[in-house]
Design an enzyme around this catalytic site. Structure first.
Site, short mmCIF file in Angstrom:
data_model
loop_
_atom_site.label_atom_id
_atom_site.label_comp_id
_atom_site.label_asym_id
_atom_site.label_seq_id
_atom_site.Cartn_x
_atom_site.Cartn_y
_atom_site.Cartn_z
N GLU A 143 0.86 -1.19 0.00
CA GLU A 143 0.00 0.00 0.00
C GLU A 143 0.90 1.24 0.00
O GLU A 143 1.16 1.84 1.04
CB GLU A 143 -0.91 0.00 1.23
CG GLU A 143 -1.64 -1.30 1.51
CD GLU A 143 -2.61 -1.70 0.40
OE1 GLU A 143 -3.31 -0.81 -0.12
OE2 GLU A 143 -2.63 -2.89 0.03
N HIS B 286 -5.28 10.29 -2.58
CA HIS B 286 -5.11 8.90 -2.98
C HIS B 286 -5.10 8.77 -4.49
O HIS B 286 -4.27 8.06 -5.07
CB HIS B 286 -6.23 8.05 -2.38
CG HIS B 286 -5.90 6.59 -2.36
ND1 HIS B 286 -6.41 5.70 -3.25
CD2 HIS B 286 -5.06 5.90 -1.57
CE1 HIS B 286 -5.92 4.50 -3.00
NE2 HIS B 286 -5.11 4.59 -1.97
N ASP C 204 7.95 -10.89 13.62
CA ASP C 204 6.84 -11.79 13.31
C ASP C 204 5.62 -10.91 13.16
O ASP C 204 4.98 -10.50 14.13
CB ASP C 204 6.65 -12.79 14.45
CG ASP C 204 5.58 -13.83 14.11
OD1 ASP C 204 4.88 -13.65 13.09
OD2 ASP C 204 5.45 -14.81 14.85
N LYS D 101 -1.28 -13.11 19.20
CA LYS D 101 -1.85 -12.93 17.86
C LYS D 101 -3.36 -13.04 17.82
O LYS D 101 -3.93 -13.44 16.81
CB LYS D 101 -1.21 -13.93 16.88
CG LYS D 101 0.30 -13.73 16.79
CD LYS D 101 0.99 -14.87 16.11
CE LYS D 101 2.50 -14.64 16.11
NZ LYS D 101 3.24 -15.82 15.70
#
Lengths: 364, 364, 364, 364
Positions: free
Chosen positions: B38, B340, B245, B169
């Site tokens: 992105e 954008h 990670d 997580k």
């Protein structure tokens, strides 16, 4: 900008499988690409894939819904004003639908959900977006809708193009209740002998672990609308390899693993209520991504959305493989770290290790 | 395994900044590497970095705590048995501390927190782990602790090496209440003229947006212990570039943006209660990671943990830059998509665009 | 104020049981008073009580902890200031302890937990409060502590005497993680024949229901740190009858029902992590309350806290009775409404109905 | 059953006000009955009522929605089976509507929402239920619907009449997202001089407190979809006095207080997304309840639901009064306890105290 400023980060990646998957979006055997710094994930998913190939139909993936959402924030003078505007929005929903259709060939407005808090009006638009994950499509649509609504002179002022009731890349309940991305369930019925030989466990121990760790442990951890061991690991790896916006693993990490002990074996399921995934759009033009999607069979001529549905089914099945394998390892005291240490020693050569050595990753 | 099965996934990456950062873990100007599909994220963080350089001391990063946690699950016959064992655990905590110290040069047990649910005993160990994020260290320690505790014949049985009360997580409340990873706050006081010229907004509009979107919008979205716009975006990009990670962005995505309008300008803060980060361990041996950590100044000779503390401070400051820039853009109707679209047209050449064109990414 | 303005509201009430309860806070048979507009609750709890009397030791209640908490809010200039003050607080904790001891004969400070969000410093004090629930005691203590801390000139300003991180009468995770009120688990092992004859169900169906409805259903409902059918019903009824501040059923409603199928029968447990309860203080001076506490054996000469501990154990056992009975009824299609309709017809004479007619209340 | 076993519990009660309330469900001045062991609540709500009478239109109450929900649980062999049944349910929704209409004169099915988790199918029915809160009505309807659906031979088995996705008397997100009970917002615009003289505070301090305590403090407490100081206190008191099932304060406690500083004064709002309330049904036949509802004007001849709507508006306004008064007190260091102590001294004679002595209750 000096040359050293533009570069690429190389994440180790491997194709694992194949996985045997059937269901309403796919019926195939596919290998899956996993890009990760945590190499024990490869043999872990690989073990689940092996199980899938031992069973008629393999993993079944059921796709239940597909949409993308964005919420805009409007500010009214008071709650009465917000509610009056809210009612007009629903009366003129047809105009909203037309406005959305005008922003894209694929975008279609399928739901307008509102919530009033004091004088604040949150409007959550849900769209179908074809094969795109739809982040940009829905933001474009929201921009058009917001301009249109403000032009109606309902006494509203601009609050924000995004009001966090969407919700993007944050844990939430709303995405589960109202949907965002693909809603998909992967499940499988594993015979007792496969459980014993390939996963070195049994149905009772698996069900006990799913209930005690994922559901009860998840509950005391405060894991909102979520009860699983490590969906995020599999999602990250396959998201990176297929050019997804991997920050969406935040939502993806919320899902429920549910299992039942049956006469025929273990029923094991992974429900992913809001899996954000696309086969076109940002990141998909890169060579390795294009290749990966091609190899996954997600570049075929199909009706809009069908390639992304297929990818969602594949991802859900991949999540199931990794979840199944880690949980099986955790039913046995010491197995996880033994496998991990063996993997660490043989880093880079996991594929050469004897079958049945799971090499689970240690996390979660 | 055919050659095509082992490969690397290449994520576009760019160094952005420099950011001016001061505080109890760093006092420096640093550029930060952001690996992402992105690309609008680069100018977005870049605009925040520009703001940091216009202010004495720049972004202040306060490091409050550092630890890693793992919870194990034991099964007792009943609650009375679980509670009796729980009490023994706390009486013999010294033995637990010794057992942990024996598993690693860096691991030190600093907290044992227990919760009894029916006959289930969840034991959450917290360790300091030096410069490592500590996932493996804490799992090794948990394994040793669980074997030790089971050897005490307290009537407990093995439940799971991880009982999800860690929590890894998955979104949770426990990590905020009890800590996991680095707890760090980044804040800055931005004069009114900088707000106006560089961020094209003002203090009142920013505070209104933070309250309405992040806090109220987050509340109705059900964003547990979290109120921000898009921490996950910045975290993913810098995690990938520094070998973390990256599945830990799930926890990282939970944090609170809080702002105040003051006479001198806008007070703006990003609180990250459980930022998982390391400068040694899995993924850190890769050449590009090593280089990135070196360039970030996180490879110096320091006391154990200080390099990771510095990295945590840098990451928190990076999060603040992206959060500040996106929110500023969202205070203005239409700005987000204009930027954008301009970015989309000029994809690949964002750095050449005139200063002041934020090119915010559209998500969140 | 005219006479019609001061009155009493009469809630129908009944003594139910006796319940057989043992554990570390009680070993007795006691009847329990239930004040409620929902009369089917009486036979429902009554059926659970009957089960308790058929089993050696009856319901076991394990009391794990007792404390009351209040959080104050301080405002610093920035996070660095908040953190510096935070550290001083912990260094001078002894002075805080003395200040608390000076506010009451029973109040003792046992924990100071802080959280920094931006420039905001939340300080959560935990106290033991003897036999009082401790709402007022902890607020008095917080007032004294806040005045003391502000006198230290740490750059802090008054924010609020209560910062909602306490948390009182709102659902939360913090009360589960850090404790507030009594932490108590009630459990029981029910032989298969009792399940069949008295509860008309079996162990497998009960475990399936607990997992599917309470844990999975609770998860998708977003029931934070909570998985039960209707704790709030029993809590309200016994709270009203014993003069508790019944608004604390909000916290009390968060708890976990967990069950296991065993060779000997069904293991069934109700864990209440933060049950607010007192035997002295507001509301306890009323004649009917005094009488109820006396009859419950909670007016004896015991060490401070022991009467409230006994009451907490009784309440947890009462919760278990109602939870067990409703869930048993829900394992059978149609039983709940049949019982309810029979109850409706015989309203007011539930006690005369034949044994084995549960008359479950329909809610939850 | 001996006579001493059937009795009534007497809760002290007082009529407070009147409150000036306007909006789409009421335009009136009404006194409200508050039954509570916590007597400081009376002057606290009374102070808010005084404010309401000083302002044109007083408190505005906006009623946005009314419904009651119950979820049933069905068990399919697998997710594909659950999804196939789910689709049939929606195709045959007309039959479901008819079945509901057959169970009651007032019950009307307005929404069927489903969620699949593995092989589990949760079906959440939403009904309008006239002036009843609808607990029993919706359970009767669910029973009829479940029998009907099971008769369709879709491969489903009975799971539970209630699957906790309703959700009744447990904190949840689903009730906020999908609705349950009355959705109502109470708001008011308070001029600066009223703030100063009657509430002894100002707009800035109030907004700061609402943001820091309710929103930020609530966030770190983990208060799911909720940000307020003490809604539960007011709800309990008026629920008991009006014969409601007061265990529903659990859901009622979840709501959001939001405020803005404006040129004209303080905009202050209380949003209650799922307020369970009825004017007929269980508990409403008792003499004191009947009298209370009559005096509140909720026994008039109106269209079905209008009396309950009026009651919901009154309750929301009552919540606002108590919330406003407590928060105002908490903006001033020491005020809460001073008032409380003065109240304690004068217990029983609060009404005689000089105007302007709030006597806030200390909790929350």
């Amino acid at each position: 900008m000096s040359p050293r400023d533009t570069l690429t980060v190389e994440i180790p990646s491997r194709w694992v499988g194949p996985l045997r998957i059937s269901g309403n979006a796919i019926d195939d055997e596919v290998e899956v690409p996993l890009a990760t710094y945590e190499s024990p994930l490869w043999p872990s998913v690989g073990r689940g894939a092996r199980v899938s190939r031992m069973i008629e139909g393999g993993i079944r993936a059921t796709l239940l819904d597909a949409r993308m959402a964005r919420s805009s924030l409007f500010v009214a003078p008071d709650a009465a004003g917000a509610f009056a505007a809210d009612q007009v929005l629903h009366e003129r929903e047809e105009e909203l639908r037309e406005a959305v259709a005008g922003t894209s060939r694929f975008a279609r407005l399928i739901d307008v959900h509102t919530e009033v808090v004091g004088n604040l009006l949150f409007v959550r638009y849900a769209l179908t977006t074809g094969d795109a994950s739809g982040h940009n499509m829905v933001t474009h649509a929201a921009e058009a809708l917001q301009a249109l609504i403000l032009s109606w002179d309902l006494g509203l002022e601009y609050g924000s193009i995004s009001g966090n009731y969407c919700t993007d890349k944050k844990p939430s309940a709303v995405n589960g209740d109202l949907g965002r991305g693909r809603r998909v369930v992967a499940d499988i019925l594993i015979p007792h002998d496969v459980l014993e030989k390939t996963l070195r466990t049994d149905a009772k121990r698996m069900v006990d672990l799913v209930v005690r760790k994922n559901l009860v442990g998840g509950t005391i951890a405060g894991s909102l609308r979520s009860a699983n061991a490590h969906y995020a690991n599999m999602l990250l790896a396959i998201y990176l390899a297929t050019g997804q916006d991997a920050a969406n693993i935040v939502e993806g990490s919320q899902g429920i693993t549910y299992a039942e002990e049956r006469e025929e074996g273990l029923y094991f399921s992974c429900s992913l209520p809001h899996l954000i995934v696309g086969t076109v759009g940002n990141g998909k033009h890169l060579a390795h991504v294009d290749e990966a999607l091609e190899r996954l069979g997600c570049r075929a001529e199909r009706e809009p959305g069908a390639n992304a549905n297929r990818l969602a089914a594949i991802i859900a099945a991949t999540v199931l493989c990794g979840e199944l394998s880690l949980l099986a390892a955790q039913t046995n005291q010491g197995e996880l770290m033994r496998a991990h240490r063996s993997m660490e020693r043989g880093r880079g050569s996991a594929a050469q290790r004897p079958a049945g050595t799971p090499g689970e990753e240690a996390q979660s």
